[in-house]
Structures are given as C-alpha cells and as structure tokens.
Design a protein around this motif. Structure first.
Motif, PDB file in Angstrom:
ATOM      1  N   ALA A  13      -3.062  28.869  19.434  1.00  0.00           N
ATOM      2  CA  ALA A  13      -1.967  27.916  19.610  1.00  0.00           C
ATOM      3  C   ALA A  13      -2.493  26.546  20.040  1.00  0.00           C
ATOM      4  CB  ALA A  13      -0.981  28.445  20.653  1.00  0.00           C
ATOM      5  N   TYR A  14      -3.509  26.536  20.884  1.00  0.00           N
ATOM      6  CA  TYR A  14      -4.113  25.263  21.280  1.00  0.00           C
ATOM      7  C   TYR A  14      -4.783  24.597  20.080  1.00  0.00           C
ATOM      8  CZ  TYR A  14      -3.290  26.629  26.139  1.00  0.00           C
ATOM      9  OH  TYR A  14      -2.696  26.986  27.314  1.00  0.00           O
ATOM     10  N   ASP A  15      -5.439  25.402  19.257  1.00  0.00           N
ATOM     11  CA  ASP A  15      -6.073  24.872  18.053  1.00  0.00           C
ATOM     12  C   ASP A  15      -5.024  24.314  17.094  1.00  0.00           C
ATOM     13  OD1 ASP A  15      -8.359  24.608  16.114  1.00  0.00           O
ATOM     14  OD2 ASP A  15      -7.158  26.074  15.008  1.00  0.00           O
ATOM     15  N   LEU A  16      -3.883  25.009  16.972  1.00  0.00           N
ATOM     16  CA  LEU A  16      -2.818  24.551  16.089  1.00  0.00           C
ATOM     17  C   LEU A  16      -2.274  23.201  16.552  1.00  0.00           C
ATOM     18  CD1 LEU A  16      -1.518  25.857  13.569  1.00  0.00           C
ATOM     19  CD2 LEU A  16       0.338  26.633  15.048  1.00  0.00           C
ATOM     20  N   CYS A  17      -2.152  23.025  17.858  1.00  0.00           N
ATOM     21  CA  CYS A  17      -1.663  21.741  18.387  1.00  0.00           C
ATOM     22  C   CYS A  17      -2.652  20.611  18.092  1.00  0.00           C
ATOM     23  CB  CYS A  17      -1.426  21.853  19.884  1.00  0.00           C
ATOM     24  SG  CYS A  17       0.031  22.809  20.335  1.00  0.00           S
ATOM     25  N   VAL A  18      -3.933  20.886  18.226  1.00  0.00           N
ATOM     26  CA  VAL A  18      -4.942  19.865  17.931  1.00  0.00           C
ATOM     27  C   VAL A  18      -4.833  19.404  16.487  1.00  0.00           C
ATOM     28  CG1 VAL A  18      -7.428  19.447  17.710  1.00  0.00           C
ATOM     29  CG2 VAL A  18      -6.542  20.655  19.714  1.00  0.00           C
ATOM     30  N   ARG A  19      -4.594  20.346  15.587  1.00  0.00           N
ATOM     31  CA  ARG A  19      -4.583  20.030  14.153  1.00  0.00           C
ATOM     32  C   ARG A  19      -3.251  19.489  13.652  1.00  0.00           C
ATOM     33  NH1 ARG A  19      -4.659  24.016  11.192  1.00  0.00           N
ATOM     34  NH2 ARG A  19      -4.755  25.842  12.541  1.00  0.00           N
ATOM     35  N   ARG A  20      -2.138  19.872  14.295  1.00  0.00           N
ATOM     36  CA  ARG A  20      -0.844  19.566  13.686  1.00  0.00           C
ATOM     37  C   ARG A  20       0.069  18.656  14.515  1.00  0.00           C
ATOM     38  NH1 ARG A  20       1.827  24.990  11.585  1.00  0.00           N
ATOM     39  NH2 ARG A  20       3.540  23.495  11.428  1.00  0.00           N
ATOM     40  N   VAL A  21      -0.313  18.297  15.718  1.00  0.00           N
ATOM     41  CA  VAL A  21       0.478  17.317  16.480  1.00  0.00           C
ATOM     42  C   VAL A  21      -0.062  15.932  16.134  1.00  0.00           C
ATOM     43  CG1 VAL A  21       1.108  16.478  18.769  1.00  0.00           C
ATOM     44  CG2 VAL A  21       0.987  18.949  18.330  1.00  0.00           C
ATOM     45  N   ASN A  22       0.769  15.126  15.476  1.00  0.00           N
ATOM     46  CA  ASN A  22       0.291  13.831  14.988  1.00  0.00           C
ATOM     47  C   ASN A  22       0.343  12.765  16.083  1.00  0.00           C
ATOM     48  OD1 ASN A  22       2.973  12.744  15.059  1.00  0.00           O
ATOM     49  ND2 ASN A  22       3.385  13.676  13.053  1.00  0.00           N
ATOM     50  N   ASP A  23      -0.186  11.593  15.768  1.00  0.00           N
ATOM     51  CA  ASP A  23      -0.285  10.513  16.757  1.00  0.00           C
ATOM     52  C   ASP A  23       1.083  10.063  17.250  1.00  0.00           C
ATOM     53  OD1 ASP A  23      -3.009  10.619  16.498  1.00  0.00           O
ATOM     54  OD2 ASP A  23      -3.153   8.858  15.181  1.00  0.00           O
ATOM     55  N   SER A  24       2.075  10.023  16.357  1.00  0.00           N
ATOM     56  CA  SER A  24       3.419   9.615  16.755  1.00  0.00           C
ATOM     57  C   SER A  24       4.016  10.602  17.759  1.00  0.00           C
ATOM     58  CB  SER A  24       4.309   9.507  15.518  1.00  0.00           C
ATOM     59  OG  SER A  24       5.646   9.223  15.875  1.00  0.00           O
ATOM     60  N   GLN A  25       3.831  11.872  17.502  1.00  0.00           N
ATOM     61  CA  GLN A  25       4.333  12.891  18.429  1.00  0.00           C
ATOM     62  C   GLN A  25       3.590  12.821  19.759  1.00  0.00           C
ATOM     63  OE1 GLN A  25       3.553  16.209  15.877  1.00  0.00           O
ATOM     64  NE2 GLN A  25       5.582  16.189  14.921  1.00  0.00           N
ATOM     65  N   LEU A  26       2.282  12.636  19.703  1.00  0.00           N
ATOM     66  CA  LEU A  26       1.482  12.543  20.926  1.00  0.00           C
ATOM     67  C   LEU A  26       1.936  11.375  21.797  1.00  0.00           C
ATOM     68  CD1 LEU A  26      -2.358  12.985  21.130  1.00  0.00           C
ATOM     69  CD2 LEU A  26      -1.245  11.143  22.359  1.00  0.00           C
ATOM     70  N   ALA A  27       2.290  10.253  21.167  1.00  0.00           N
ATOM     71  CA  ALA A  27       2.675   9.052  21.916  1.00  0.00           C
ATOM     72  C   ALA A  27       3.907   9.283  22.778  1.00  0.00           C
ATOM     73  CB  ALA A  27       2.919   7.901  20.945  1.00  0.00           C
ATOM     74  N   GLY A  28       4.752  10.255  22.425  1.00  0.00           N
ATOM     75  CA  GLY A  28       5.963  10.505  23.207  1.00  0.00           C
ATOM     76  C   GLY A  28       5.799  11.543  24.299  1.00  0.00           C
ATOM     77  N   LEU A  29       4.580  12.033  24.517  1.00  0.00           N
ATOM     78  CA  LEU A  29       4.363  13.107  25.479  1.00  0.00           C
ATOM     79  C   LEU A  29       3.921  12.589  26.840  1.00  0.00           C
ATOM     80  CD1 LEU A  29       2.353  15.622  23.241  1.00  0.00           C
ATOM     81  CD2 LEU A  29       4.787  15.739  23.832  1.00  0.00           C
TER      82      LEU A  29
ATOM     83  N   ALA B  30       4.494  20.700  17.994  1.00  0.00           N
ATOM     84  CA  ALA B  30       4.823  19.667  18.982  1.00  0.00           C
ATOM     85  C   ALA B  30       6.007  20.074  19.856  1.00  0.00           C
ATOM     86  CB  ALA B  30       5.122  18.345  18.286  1.00  0.00           C
ATOM     87  N   HIS B  31       6.875  20.981  19.361  1.00  0.00           N
ATOM     88  CA  HIS B  31       8.008  21.442  20.174  1.00  0.00           C
ATOM     89  C   HIS B  31       7.542  22.001  21.522  1.00  0.00           C
ATOM     90  CE1 HIS B  31      11.330  20.689  17.588  1.00  0.00           C
ATOM     91  NE2 HIS B  31      11.114  21.651  16.715  1.00  0.00           N
ATOM     92  N   TRP B  32       6.437  22.729  21.514  1.00  0.00           N
ATOM     93  CA  TRP B  32       5.930  23.322  22.760  1.00  0.00           C
ATOM     94  C   TRP B  32       5.548  22.226  23.760  1.00  0.00           C
ATOM     95  CZ3 TRP B  32       0.323  25.415  23.361  1.00  0.00           C
ATOM     96  CH2 TRP B  32       0.160  25.988  24.631  1.00  0.00           C
ATOM     97  N   LEU B  33       4.760  21.263  23.311  1.00  0.00           N
ATOM     98  CA  LEU B  33       4.296  20.213  24.218  1.00  0.00           C
ATOM     99  C   LEU B  33       5.441  19.296  24.628  1.00  0.00           C
ATOM    100  CD1 LEU B  33       0.879  19.341  22.541  1.00  0.00           C
ATOM    101  CD2 LEU B  33       1.439  21.137  24.193  1.00  0.00           C
ATOM    102  N   GLU B  34       6.390  19.059  23.737  1.00  0.00           N
ATOM    103  CA  GLU B  34       7.553  18.250  24.090  1.00  0.00           C
ATOM    104  C   GLU B  34       8.407  18.952  25.137  1.00  0.00           C
ATOM    105  OE1 GLU B  34       7.902  16.033  19.711  1.00  0.00           O
ATOM    106  OE2 GLU B  34       9.196  17.736  20.208  1.00  0.00           O
ATOM    107  N   THR B  35       8.491  20.274  25.063  1.00  0.00           N
ATOM    108  CA  THR B  35       9.229  21.041  26.077  1.00  0.00           C
ATOM    109  C   THR B  35       8.565  20.902  27.435  1.00  0.00           C
ATOM    110  OG1 THR B  35      10.053  22.626  24.451  1.00  0.00           O
ATOM    111  CG2 THR B  35       9.963  23.363  26.738  1.00  0.00           C
ATOM    112  N   ILE B  36       7.245  21.017  27.474  1.00  0.00           N
ATOM    113  CA  ILE B  36       6.511  20.845  28.733  1.00  0.00           C
ATOM    114  C   ILE B  36       6.746  19.453  29.292  1.00  0.00           C
ATOM    115  CG2 ILE B  36       4.185  20.725  29.725  1.00  0.00           C
ATOM    116  CD1 ILE B  36       3.384  22.855  27.596  1.00  0.00           C
ATOM    117  N   SER B  37       6.711  18.462  28.421  1.00  0.00           N
ATOM    118  CA  SER B  37       6.873  17.068  28.831  1.00  0.00           C
ATOM    119  C   SER B  37       8.284  16.772  29.328  1.00  0.00           C
ATOM    120  CB  SER B  37       6.528  16.159  27.644  1.00  0.00           C
ATOM    121  OG  SER B  37       6.784  14.803  27.924  1.00  0.00           O
TER     122      SER B  37
END
Length: 607
Positions: A296-312, A276-283
C-alpha cells in the motif's frame, strides 16, 4: 468535506488505560465492559466516522458512542431471538458501519463473532464463506438487506439452509431496551477467558482454521499495542484495511474503541481505486495512527500525483505502521521522501510484526528505524548467503525465541530460525481443531520449556529487535540454498518500470524449480518486446542469485492473487500454475516443468 477540529494530543500515560477525565478504568474484565464504560462516560463522543465514496469524493457519516451502543443493542436483541450465548454468528458486511454495529452486537449478545470476507470480496468468497460456516457451526449470519437474498441462496444450495440470515440494517434506528418479557436489556455476563470472536486465517479456503480470540487475549494485545506504539486516549485511528482481517479489526476499529477514541474508516475498494483517499483521510480527519502492508505504501508512491500531494497535511500522522507482509526498507524510504513535503516525519514509519494466532501484535516500536537493515546469516543447515532484513521492533507483552525448526534448539542472537512466541496475547488454539492446536500452540524448546506458538515464520533477534525474513513454507530450496521469494520478487520488479505486482514460488520435481509470475502495468504490453523482458528476468536472477528460473510468465494486472489484507497468495498461485489456470501474455517454461502441469490441461497464452 471536513472532519472538524483535530483532537488534542494527550500526554503519555501509565500502565492502566485512562478515561478522558483522567480516571483509571477498574474492573473492566472484558472488551464489552470497556466499550460499555466508554458509552457511559462519553455518550456524545464520536465513536465511528465512516467514509463512503460518492462521485469520487468520500462522504462522512458519524456515529457517537451512544448511537453505536443503541444500534448494537437493537441487533443484539434480535440475535438473541435466534441463537443462545456462546453460539457462533458470522458477520458478512462490506460496509464498515454495519460491520461495527454487527460486531459490537455480537459482544452484547454474548455470542461468538465470526468475521468473514463479504460476497463481493476478491478471490473465492463463496467457497470460503461456506467453509467457515461449516467449521464454526455458525447458527446465523449478519448481512445487509441488499445481500440477504444472495446469502440465503448460497447457504441453501451448500447445505446450510438452517442458518438464519439477520439483516443488520433493518430498523436499527429504534433501540430495543427490553428483551422478551419487558425486562431491561443487559448484556450476558462474560468472563475474561470466554471467546470473543474467531479470526479465520487467510490460508486454505477449503480447510479454514479459526483462531480463538478470548477477551483476555484481546485486552492483553491492546495493552501491548499501546505500550509499543504510544497510543493515547481520544486518538483518531483508522484506515482502509478490511475489518474481517485482524489488522483492520483489532488495529484500527477495536483499538480506537479501547482508547475511547474515534475509528475513521473507509473501504478497501475506495483505497484501491484511488490511493490518495487514504492519505487524504489521515490529513483531513487528523488520524494519529494508521497502517497497512508494504504494497500500500508502494502504491501511494506510484499513484498519488503532485496535485493530490499538494493538498495533504501529514504532520499529525505520528505512527504509520507497516505490517502484514515483509517490510521493504526501499519502499519505506521512498514513501518518506515522497511525502516529506506534506509534513510526514520519517520517524513516524514503524515496521511491525504480528499474526492472528497471537491475536494481532507481536513486535514493533517507535524507536526502530524503518530504513535500516541487518545482514543475517542463513538458517541452520542451509548454504545460502547472507541477506538483508528490516527490524520490526522489540517484542511487546510477549516472549519471542528463535528456534531451529528441525531440532527445536534455541538459537543465539543474530541467527535465523523459526519465530516462537509465548505470552498472554497468544490464542489458546484453533476452534474445533485440538490436533492442529497442539502442533502449533504447544512448541517445546529442546531441553527447555513449552507452551510456545510456532509461527511458521523465519526471523532473527538482533539487539533485542525482531527481524522477519519470510515464511518457512514459502522458502525455495535450490541446490541446498534457501531462496526467499520476496527477495526474488523485489529483484524482478527492478528489471523494468513496466512491472507491477509479481510473485515467485517453488515447483517440486526431480529438483526444485523457480517460477516467476509477473504483472505488466496497464497497457504497457503494447509495443514492448515481451521476449526480451522475459530474458531480462532470467538474466537478473542468474546474476544476483545464481539461479535460472524454470518459468517466467508475464500476465495482465490483477492476475497475481492476494488476500484481502494484501498478502501474496503464493500457494494459490502455484496451484493455479500447475493446474494450467494462468493466462499469460507471454511465457517461457522449461520442458521439465511443463510436464509437471496437470496432464490434459492445455497451457494458455503464447509461448
């Protein structure tokens, strides 16, 4: 943690890159000239935003163009006291901040930068470092105060004690504006065809090959990236890719500086620990361009949870490049679906193809869909069935031909063969290896022209777009059929949700054998019928490819080796398997293959 206001999105612009004030840059003959002009025009603009993880949070440090220039001049003057212009200087930095300063210092000093994986990298960095020192003839090494002793000891015990270690972080706050004798500091005069740096490929650590990158090829590749991806002046570009690798160095650090923009960088370790650090940096920092390999895209799909997604907020992410390994349309679609709620537009996903021998970028464009696939026939003289491949856009700034690697004949549209590339972005060759350079960089089409880079990759042109199917050396030939390992690996992962990273490779014997090494995620092996999972892999490959693997090894996470850029090291895994170096949680190996394992080396793990 805040990144300040997002930069405005600049409009499309003409063929010459423009400054923030709208003036075209003229007379810029080298990359050093480009950076120096940025310093003069926008000294207070952010050049680097460097993110360091502290207690699970990324803390920013900012360097303006003036600050980066001042620090680089200090280190350049120090380099100049040890080596002469044109000599090679190894850069060993895990810190993006020190790497950026050190790389620019090499350009300022007129020496040839040689980026390499630092001591703390995965794999066998010590062996690789000493191999690169030997091959390049490096005269000194840029490292940190904390690592200088370890690096010095490594060099001494491997016969390279003459190589000087220079800590980049020693007193770099006070600029050295004069060289010995009190004269004002000026960068040595460099020409477009002078070597800027050597990019060592991620192949054998014992015999590393340094791709020569000149200022001319580097600038040509930046123009190609700009034309293909529509990057604009003042952009914020970055990500987590290692800077000693071409995709991180050129695509994320140097392209931002070429644009007069800002490179926003975090470490690969921070990404792996928490994707999630990568996507949070982009955001948070308003990155418009960032990219990574498919895994890396596959890893984000599997390991970025709903709470982390909500802040992006990914609505400003205009170009999400997938490159560095074969692009999987299923991964891209899953990523687009997962992060649509965060504002990600599906059309931002851009498949791309490139390699170090072509500096970096070969093909990719924002008009190519990441989800569509093309049915391609087998390569010449193979009885394999059609396969699906994702198009990696149109070639940019180079000419691409598809050639039968056996006969040298050019192939028609839609046929699979070796990808050959020619153009200004292509390297002049490997450092100190004229024979290898002639073999790789002077391909000649039968009854046609020469001067082509033979990439070693297989692909086809379909409607002007390049589809990449895999590496020639990785193709497994079974009963006259070509099997692509990435297809087998993808199919194996579908057997169970417990499966993580995995690899497939061929083992030669009286016939070619297929061996699969598959990781089990976390603690998933407890209470699981491993023998049934192994049988499931055999059944699935038999049903879909009419081939029964001669070896299936279920292993712990982290066993399957990758390069620092994320590419599977299939050759290394084959070697480890044949040397009996893999510890399996469960395995089945055909007796004929068992006999191929190095004699006297016991097999490990239960059978």
């Amino acid at each position: 943690m805040t990144g300040g206001p997002r930069p405005p999105v600049a409009p499309a612009y003409a063929s010459d890159i423009t400054t923030r004030k709208g003036r075209a840059l003229t007379g810029q003959r080298t990359f050093t000239d480009i950076v120096r002009s940025r310093v003069v025009e926008s000294p207070d603009r952010e050049a680097l935003i460097l993110l360091t993880e502290q207690d699970g949070t990324l803390r920013p440090e900012t360097l303006s163009y003036a600050e980066l220039d001042r620090a680089a001049r200090t280190v350049a003057a120090r380099i100049g006291r040890h080596v002469a212009p044109g000599e090679r200087v190894l850069i060993l930095h895990e810190s993006p901040r020190l790497f950026g300063i050190g790389f620019l210092a090499c350009l300022y000093a007129g020496v040839i930068a040689v980026p390499a994986a630092p001591l703390g990298a995965l794999g066998r960095p010590e062996e690789r470092i000493t191999g690169i020192v030997k091959d390049s003839g490096a005269g000194c090494v840029l490292t940190s105060l904390a690592e200088a002793l370890d690096v010095t000891q490594l060099l001494a015990r491997t016969g390279h004690g003459r190589v000087t270690c220079i800590p980049t972080d020693a007193d770099i706050t006070d600029a050295v504006d004069a060289v010995d004798g009190g004269q004002p500091w000026q960068p040595p005069r460099r020409e477009p065809d002078d070597v800027a740096f050597l990019q060592y490929t991620s192949g054998s650590t014992r015999e590393p090959r340094g791709v020569i990158v000149t200022h001319r090829t580097l600038l040509a590749n930046h123009r190609a990236i700009h034309a293909a991806l529509g990057t604009v002046p003042g952009s914020r570009i970055g990500g987590w890719l290692p800077l000693h690798h071409d995709m991180g160095l050129i695509g994320q650090l140097l392209h931002a500086l070429w644009l007069g923009g800002t490179a926003v960088l975090l470490s690969p370790v921070a990404f792996v620990k928490r994707p999630a650090h990568w996507l949070e940096t982009i955001s948070r920092y308003g990155l418009t361009v960032s990219g990574a390999p498919d895994f890396a895209y596959d890893l984000c799909v599997r390991r970025v949870n709903d709470s982390q997604l909500a802040g992006l907020d990914l609505s400003g992410w205009q170009v999400a490049v997938s490159g560095g390994e074969p692009v999987n349309s299923a991964t891209m679609r899953a990523f687009a679906d997962r992060f649509a709620a965060a504002g990600l537009r599906a059309e931002a996903l851009v498949p791309a193809y490139g390699l170090a021998e072509a500096t970096l970028f070969v093909s990719g464009d924002r008009a190519t869909c990441a989800f569509g696939t093309h049915a391609l026939p087998a390569p010449p003289a193979a009885a394999a069935p059609e396969r699906e491949a994702v198009a990696c856009g149109r070639p940019a700034g180079v000419e691409v031909r598809i050639v039968d690697p056996g006969t040298g004949r050019a192939l028609e549209d839609g046929r699979v063969g070796e990808i050959w590339v020619r153009g200004e972005s292509v390297s002049p060759g490997y450092w100190g290896s004229p024979r290898d350079s002639a073999d790789v960089f002077d391909g000649r089409i039968k009854d046609g022209e020469g001067g082509y880079l033979r990439t070693g990759d297989l692909g086809a042109l379909v409607g002007g777009r390049l589809c990449v199917t895999g590496r020639i050396k990785d193709v497994i030939v079974v009963a006259g059929r070509n099997l692509y390992p990435q297809d087998l690996e993808r199919t194996v992962r579908e057997v169970s949700a417990l499966f993580g990273s995995g690899t497939a490779f061929g083992v030669p014997g009286e016939r070619e054998h297929v061996v699969v090494v598959q990781e089990l995620r976390g603690r998933s092996r407890y209470g699981v019928d491993l023998a049934e999972l192994t049988a499931g892999v055999q059944r699935r490959l038999s049903e879909q490819y009419d081939v029964v693997p001669s070896g299936v090894l279920l292993v712990r996470p982290g066993t399957v080796r990758r390069t620092t850029s994320g590419k599977l090291e299939r050759a290394a895994m084959r070697r480890m398997f044949l040397n009996g170096e893999l510890t399996a949680l469960h395995q089945w190996v055909d007796p004929e293959v068992e006999r191929l394992v190095r004699r006297g080396t016991p097999r490990k793990g239960p059978r």
